[in-house]
Design a protein around this motif. Structure first.
Motif, PDB file in Angstrom:
ATOM      1  N   GLY A   9       1.076  -1.262   0.104  1.00  0.00           N
ATOM      2  CA  GLY A   9      -0.146   0.047   0.081  1.00  0.00           C
ATOM      3  C   GLY A   9       0.841   1.203   0.035  1.00  0.00           C
ATOM      4  N   MET A  65      -0.672   7.554   2.420  1.00  0.00           N
ATOM      5  CA  MET A  65       0.115   8.199   3.251  1.00  0.00           C
ATOM      6  C   MET A  65       0.994   7.372   4.305  1.00  0.00           C
ATOM      7  SD  MET A  65       1.253  11.011   4.679  1.00  0.00           S
ATOM      8  CE  MET A  65       0.258  12.361   4.232  1.00  0.00           C
ATOM      9  N   ALA A  66       0.309   6.266   4.954  1.00  0.00           N
ATOM     10  CA  ALA A  66       0.989   5.488   5.962  1.00  0.00           C
ATOM     11  C   ALA A  66       2.271   4.569   5.154  1.00  0.00           C
ATOM     12  CB  ALA A  66      -0.124   4.411   6.423  1.00  0.00           C
ATOM     13  N   GLU A 101       1.764  -1.439  -4.711  1.00  0.00           N
ATOM     14  CA  GLU A 101       0.481  -0.611  -4.834  1.00  0.00           C
ATOM     15  C   GLU A 101      -0.438  -0.991  -5.945  1.00  0.00           C
ATOM     16  OE1 GLU A 101      -0.939   1.979  -3.183  1.00  0.00           O
ATOM     17  OE2 GLU A 101      -2.545   1.608  -4.808  1.00  0.00           O
ATOM     18  N   SER A 102      -1.555  -1.396  -5.814  1.00  0.00           N
ATOM     19  CA  SER A 102      -2.602  -1.896  -6.610  1.00  0.00           C
ATOM     20  C   SER A 102      -3.256  -0.778  -7.276  1.00  0.00           C
ATOM     21  CB  SER A 102      -3.663  -2.770  -6.123  1.00  0.00           C
ATOM     22  OG  SER A 102      -4.239  -2.017  -4.949  1.00  0.00           O
ATOM     23  N   GLY A 115      -2.758   6.972  -2.282  1.00  0.00           N
ATOM     24  CA  GLY A 115      -3.891   6.272  -1.626  1.00  0.00           C
ATOM     25  C   GLY A 115      -5.397   7.145  -1.784  1.00  0.00           C
ATOM     26  N   GLN A 116      -5.997   6.918  -0.781  1.00  0.00           N
ATOM     27  CA  GLN A 116      -7.500   7.745  -0.812  1.00  0.00           C
ATOM     28  C   GLN A 116      -7.552   9.227  -0.916  1.00  0.00           C
ATOM     29  OE1 GLN A 116      -9.816   7.362   3.057  1.00  0.00           O
ATOM     30  NE2 GLN A 116      -8.495   5.629   3.025  1.00  0.00           N
ATOM     31  N   ASN A 165      -5.828  20.461   7.351  1.00  0.00           N
ATOM     32  CA  ASN A 165      -5.481  19.875   8.776  1.00  0.00           C
ATOM     33  C   ASN A 165      -4.167  19.204   8.448  1.00  0.00           C
ATOM     34  OD1 ASN A 165      -6.458  17.610   7.832  1.00  0.00           O
ATOM     35  ND2 ASN A 165      -7.894  17.046   9.320  1.00  0.00           N
ATOM     36  N   THR A 216      -1.069  -6.968  -4.184  1.00  0.00           N
ATOM     37  CA  THR A 216      -0.781  -8.037  -3.415  1.00  0.00           C
ATOM     38  C   THR A 216      -1.933  -8.974  -3.131  1.00  0.00           C
ATOM     39  OG1 THR A 216       0.850  -6.764  -2.347  1.00  0.00           O
ATOM     40  CG2 THR A 216       0.119  -8.665  -1.126  1.00  0.00           C
ATOM     41  N   ALA A 242      -0.151  -1.539   5.057  1.00  0.00           N
ATOM     42  CA  ALA A 242      -0.677  -0.090   4.774  1.00  0.00           C
ATOM     43  C   ALA A 242      -1.710  -0.133   3.716  1.00  0.00           C
ATOM     44  CB  ALA A 242       0.503   0.770   4.635  1.00  0.00           C
ATOM     45  N   THR A 243      -2.655  -0.886   3.657  1.00  0.00           N
ATOM     46  CA  THR A 243      -3.532  -0.765   2.812  1.00  0.00           C
ATOM     47  C   THR A 243      -4.761  -0.209   2.878  1.00  0.00           C
ATOM     48  OG1 THR A 243      -4.221  -3.108   3.564  1.00  0.00           O
ATOM     49  CG2 THR A 243      -2.930  -3.178   1.676  1.00  0.00           C
ATOM     50  N   GLY A 244      -5.102   0.427   3.983  1.00  0.00           N
ATOM     51  CA  GLY A 244      -6.229   1.530   3.996  1.00  0.00           C
ATOM     52  C   GLY A 244      -7.439   1.114   4.023  1.00  0.00           C
ATOM     53  N   GLY A 267      -1.592   2.969   9.744  1.00  0.00           N
ATOM     54  CA  GLY A 267      -2.877   3.672   8.770  1.00  0.00           C
ATOM     55  C   GLY A 267      -4.246   3.272   9.233  1.00  0.00           C
ATOM     56  N   ASP A 268      -5.119   3.696   8.281  1.00  0.00           N
ATOM     57  CA  ASP A 268      -6.567   3.580   8.410  1.00  0.00           C
ATOM     58  C   ASP A 268      -6.775   1.975   8.659  1.00  0.00           C
ATOM     59  OD1 ASP A 268      -6.821   5.858   8.017  1.00  0.00           O
ATOM     60  OD2 ASP A 268      -8.176   5.912   6.425  1.00  0.00           O
ATOM     61  N   GLN A 320      -7.037   9.377  10.130  1.00  0.00           N
ATOM     62  CA  GLN A 320      -6.703  10.654   9.237  1.00  0.00           C
ATOM     63  C   GLN A 320      -5.403  10.558   8.923  1.00  0.00           C
ATOM     64  OE1 GLN A 320      -8.575  14.370   9.780  1.00  0.00           O
ATOM     65  NE2 GLN A 320      -9.640  12.569   9.071  1.00  0.00           N
ATOM     66  N   LEU A 321      -4.827  11.807   8.190  1.00  0.00           N
ATOM     67  CA  LEU A 321      -3.481  11.601   7.534  1.00  0.00           C
ATOM     68  C   LEU A 321      -2.315  11.766   8.701  1.00  0.00           C
ATOM     69  CD1 LEU A 321      -4.359  14.149   4.778  1.00  0.00           C
ATOM     70  CD2 LEU A 321      -3.647  11.824   4.218  1.00  0.00           C
TER      71      LEU A 321
HETATM   72  C1  FAD Z   1     -12.727  12.060   0.286  1.00  0.00           C
HETATM   73  C2  FAD Z   1     -11.666  12.035   1.695  1.00  0.00           C
HETATM   74  C3  FAD Z   1     -11.287  13.383   2.090  1.00  0.00           C
HETATM   75  C4  FAD Z   1     -10.196  13.085   3.173  1.00  0.00           C
HETATM   76  N1  FAD Z   1      -9.971  14.340   3.872  1.00  0.00           N
HETATM   77  C5  FAD Z   1      -9.192  14.430   4.696  1.00  0.00           C
HETATM   78  C6  FAD Z   1      -8.499  15.503   5.400  1.00  0.00           C
HETATM   79  O1  FAD Z   1      -8.963  16.675   4.797  1.00  0.00           O
HETATM   80  N2  FAD Z   1      -7.776  15.351   6.507  1.00  0.00           N
HETATM   81  C7  FAD Z   1      -7.087  14.027   6.964  1.00  0.00           C
HETATM   82  O2  FAD Z   1      -6.428  13.951   7.865  1.00  0.00           O
HETATM   83  N3  FAD Z   1      -7.734  12.886   6.409  1.00  0.00           N
HETATM   84  C8  FAD Z   1      -8.578  12.879   5.240  1.00  0.00           C
HETATM   85  N4  FAD Z   1      -9.163  11.816   5.027  1.00  0.00           N
HETATM   86  C9  FAD Z   1      -8.670  10.439   5.395  1.00  0.00           C
HETATM   87  C10 FAD Z   1      -7.517  10.155   5.124  1.00  0.00           C
HETATM   88  O3  FAD Z   1      -7.253  10.154   3.365  1.00  0.00           O
HETATM   89  C11 FAD Z   1      -6.936   8.687   5.368  1.00  0.00           C
HETATM   90  O4  FAD Z   1      -7.065   8.749   6.800  1.00  0.00           O
HETATM   91  C12 FAD Z   1      -5.460   8.492   4.843  1.00  0.00           C
HETATM   92  O5  FAD Z   1      -5.369   8.712   3.521  1.00  0.00           O
HETATM   93  C13 FAD Z   1      -5.191   6.856   5.243  1.00  0.00           C
HETATM   94  O6  FAD Z   1      -3.905   6.619   4.553  1.00  0.00           O
HETATM   95  P1  FAD Z   1      -3.418   5.056   4.476  1.00  0.00           P
HETATM   96  O7  FAD Z   1      -2.275   5.161   3.760  1.00  0.00           O
HETATM   97  O8  FAD Z   1      -3.745   4.201   6.029  1.00  0.00           O
HETATM   98  O9  FAD Z   1      -4.602   4.550   3.424  1.00  0.00           O
HETATM   99  P2  FAD Z   1      -4.878   4.723   1.997  1.00  0.00           P
HETATM  100  O10 FAD Z   1      -4.739   6.187   1.503  1.00  0.00           O
HETATM  101  O11 FAD Z   1      -6.234   4.026   1.818  1.00  0.00           O
HETATM  102  O12 FAD Z   1      -3.966   4.097   1.124  1.00  0.00           O
HETATM  103  C14 FAD Z   1      -3.889   2.233   0.869  1.00  0.00           C
HETATM  104  C15 FAD Z   1      -3.350   1.993  -0.080  1.00  0.00           C
HETATM  105  O13 FAD Z   1      -2.875   0.890  -0.337  1.00  0.00           O
HETATM  106  C16 FAD Z   1      -3.386   0.284  -1.707  1.00  0.00           C
HETATM  107  N5  FAD Z   1      -3.803  -1.180  -1.531  1.00  0.00           N
HETATM  108  C17 FAD Z   1      -4.900  -1.647  -0.923  1.00  0.00           C
HETATM  109  N6  FAD Z   1      -4.924  -2.857  -1.136  1.00  0.00           N
HETATM  110  C18 FAD Z   1      -3.582  -3.220  -1.839  1.00  0.00           C
HETATM  111  C19 FAD Z   1      -3.317  -4.795  -2.095  1.00  0.00           C
HETATM  112  N7  FAD Z   1      -3.833  -5.678  -1.908  1.00  0.00           N
HETATM  113  N8  FAD Z   1      -1.941  -4.563  -2.821  1.00  0.00           N
HETATM  114  C20 FAD Z   1      -1.221  -3.376  -3.232  1.00  0.00           C
HETATM  115  N9  FAD Z   1      -1.942  -2.143  -2.919  1.00  0.00           N
HETATM  116  C21 FAD Z   1      -3.059  -2.031  -2.219  1.00  0.00           C
HETATM  117  C22 FAD Z   1      -4.526   1.255  -2.073  1.00  0.00           C
HETATM  118  O14 FAD Z   1      -4.582   1.322  -3.438  1.00  0.00           O
HETATM  119  C23 FAD Z   1      -4.017   2.627  -1.377  1.00  0.00           C
HETATM  120  O15 FAD Z   1      -3.329   3.389  -2.387  1.00  0.00           O
HETATM  121  C24 FAD Z   1      -9.915  11.788   3.631  1.00  0.00           C
HETATM  122  C25 FAD Z   1     -10.518  10.618   3.284  1.00  0.00           C
HETATM  123  C26 FAD Z   1     -11.323  10.811   2.049  1.00  0.00           C
HETATM  124  C27 FAD Z   1     -11.761   9.322   1.172  1.00  0.00           C
END
Ligand code: FAD
Length: 258
Positions: free
Chosen positions: A9, A12-13, A32-33, A38-39, A48, A80, A107-109, A225-226, A234-235
């Motif tokens: 993933g 951010m994480a 990364e898929s 990410g999201q 923020n 993955t 860190a797949t969120g 992460g998420d 959050q980020l």
């Molecule tokens: C519309 C929206 C607005 C937001 N606004 C804010 C904000 O203003 N401030 C804030 O702090 N937070 C905000 N958030 C929340 C924030 O985006 C998340 O908390 C943060 O991005 C989580 O990061 P992460 O790396 O944990 O997960 P993600 O960003 O979900 O990243 C996970 C990655 O893993 C990849 N993945 C998943 N499964 C697989 C697999 N099997 N193989 C390979 N890759 C894979 C995904 O494609 C993705 O790229 C918002 C969220 C959304 C949806």
């Protein structure tokens, strides 16, 4: 290929964990898929994230991914699909290749929750989107429908109202209006943990069980992460987890490498 750490993933994480692991002098592969970033990449404005008030999600994640790559993180666009533990560490299978590593950071969120079977049937051949800012412009001056009751659904509606002829609003399981030409879904998110099988313990909703130390039920597997059990998704908390998970991974390598 054999790596010290594989990170699954690149949100951010994952990217932040990659920066920490690479700076500790370890080899690191990131899988990364979808899109790197990410999201958050579709968010127009983030208010923020400290030190970069009003930055767009796309710009923020572009900077962070460039930083990670410059520091030595190798990124591959592969999904993955399976992870097996063996005597020498872990074998990670993707839709294209197989890789080996000594430690893992998950860190797949989260991914958007899908429509119910009933609503999907109702939608028929009409396009289903999970992102108004990505796809809204395709339905300029046309009627569309937003499914969902929370804050995200409200924001999706506000965005579409500036583009579309009419924006219907319905709740989970309501019938889909006949003249809506596209269905925008905003009914929450679920953890992307289906590929983990029984490798680590998950909670009843599918999140990876872990506390503030970001270690999981399986030694050598960290989570950030998420996708982990936590109260604030959050980020900044994703980035914070990443530093902790990377530190735990590096300490684990120190222990097994002696
Ligand atoms: C519309 C929206 C607005 C937001 N606004 C804010 C904000 O203003 N401030 C804030 O702090 N937070 C905000 N958030 C929340 C924030 O985006 C998340 O908390 C943060 O991005 C989580 O990061 P992460 O790396 O944990 O997960 P993600 O960003 O979900 O990243 C996970 C990655 O893993 C990849 N993945 C998943 N499964 C697989 C697999 N099997 N193989 C390979 N890759 C894979 C995904 O494609 C993705 O790229 C918002 C969220 C959304 C949806």
């Amino acid at each position: 290929m054999n790596y010290d750490v594989i990170i699954v993933g690149a949100g951010m994480a994952g990217l932040t964990a990659g920066i920490y692991v690479a700076r500790a002098g370890k080899t690191v592969l990131m899988l990364e898929s979808g899109a790197v970033g990410g999201q958050i990449v579709t968010a127009f404005r983030i208010d923020n994230w400290p030190g970069n008030y009003g930055v767009s999600g796309g710009d923020l994640m572009k900077n962070i991914s460039e930083q990670a790559i410059e520091l030595g993180v190798e990124v591959r666009y592969e999904e993955t699909v399976n992870i097996l533990q063996n005597d020498s560490g872990f074998t990670v299978s993707t839709d294209e290749n197989e890789y080996k590593c000594k430690a893992l950071i998950i860190a797949t969120g989260t991914i958007p929750r899908k429509l119910s079977a009933k609503q999907e049937k109702d939608a028929g051949k009409r396009p289903i989107s999970y992102c108004a800012t990505c796809d809204g412009a395709l339905y300029k001056d046309k009627p569309v429908v937003v499914v969902g009751s929370g804050n995200t659904a409200k924001l999706e509606m506000e965005y579409l109202e500036g583009i579309c002829k009419r924006v219907y609003h319905i709740h989970h399981d309501d019938p889909i209006p006949e003249d809506a030409e596209a269905v925008f879904v905003a009914i929450g998110r679920v953890p992307a943990t289906g590929f983990l099988g029984g490798l680590v313990k998950l909670d009843k909703d599918g999140y990876v069980v872990a506390g503030e130390d970001c270690t999981t039920s399986c030694p050598g597997v960290m989570v950030a992460g998420d996708v982990r059990t936590k109260s604030v998704r959050q980020l900044v908390t994703a980035a914070g987890d990443a530093a902790v998970a990377a530190d735990a991974a590096v300490k684990y390598l120190g222990k097994i490498d002696g």
